[in-house]
Design a protein around this motif. Structure first.
Motif, PDB file in Angstrom:
ATOM      1  N   ASP A   1       0.846  -1.183   0.000  1.00  0.00           N
ATOM      2  CA  ASP A   1       0.000   0.000   0.000  1.00  0.00           C
ATOM      3  C   ASP A   1       0.886   1.239   0.000  1.00  0.00           C
TER       4      ASP A   1
ATOM      5  N   ASN B   1       0.627   4.105   1.436  1.00  0.00           N
ATOM      6  CA  ASN B   1       0.840   4.805   2.706  1.00  0.00           C
ATOM      7  C   ASN B   1       1.981   4.214   3.535  1.00  0.00           C
TER       8      ASN B   1
ATOM      9  N   GLY C   1      -0.937  -1.000   6.410  1.00  0.00           N
ATOM     10  CA  GLY C   1      -1.196  -1.309   5.013  1.00  0.00           C
ATOM     11  C   GLY C   1      -0.786  -2.732   4.696  1.00  0.00           C
TER      12      GLY C   1
END
Length: 186
Positions: free
Chosen positions: A77, A79, A165
């Protein structure tokens, strides 16, 4: 009794989203890790995905077999950052001398030998290699950040969703191609 019900409700509210987010990650590598463009590579059953938080390090043990080429790639992910640490170690059994009660004994210990570190390779998210002998490898993933703010602030025991994430490790393999002049003998 009302007090106990409130506590149970709070625990459920805090745990259920994390559990469902973790389950979302179960097949992250199937959906988001780009497979090799070389169609000869086949998906390896050792591929895994997991929920990570910023500042977390985790290891995945895999077996690689001789006469096979492997491709290991990561996807994560956004982030979690773009410079995720990715190291590959070989687990080796090493004889070590230890002194026990004034006697020297030889003990066999497991040690990790670093084979690859993506920080020395521009934080690459994939590597391909050939295996000459079967080995047990450890893939170590390190997510940058501390996930709880700076050390001068009081750290919260609760993680924000922006600090978590999915990370996928896609393992692919193929038979190592034969090179050179084979079968030309008399």
């Amino acid at each position: 009794m009302k007090y106990i019900n409130k506590i149970v409700l709070i625990v459920v509210i805090l745990i259920v989203p994390t559990m469902s987010f973790g389950q979302y990650c179960n097949h992250y590598h199937d959906k988001y890790c780009a497979p090799s463009e070389n169609e000869i590579f086949k998906l390896n059953g050792q591929s895994k995905s997991a929920l990570f938080s910023k500042g977390q390090t985790s290891e995945l043990s895999i077996l690689v077999y001789k006469k096979l080429d492997y491709r290991i790639s990561l996807c994560m992910d956004e982030n979690l950052g773009s410079q995720v640490g990715f190291k590959i170690y070989e687990m080796k059994k090493v004889r070590v001398e230890k002194v026990v009660k004034d006697n020297t004994v030889i003990v066999i210990e497991k040690q990790k030998e670093l084979l690859y570190d993506n920080s020395e390779d521009g934080y690459a998210n994939e590597i391909e290699f050939s295996v000459e002998k079967s080995r047990r490898l450890v893939v170590e993933i390190s997510i940058p950040g501390d996930g709880g703010g700076s050390s001068t602030k009081k750290k919260s025991k609760l993680l924000k969703s922006s600090d978590m994430g999915c990370v996928g490790i896609l393992v692919e393999h193929m038979t190592t191609p034969k090179t050179g002049f084979y079968g030309t003998g008399f």
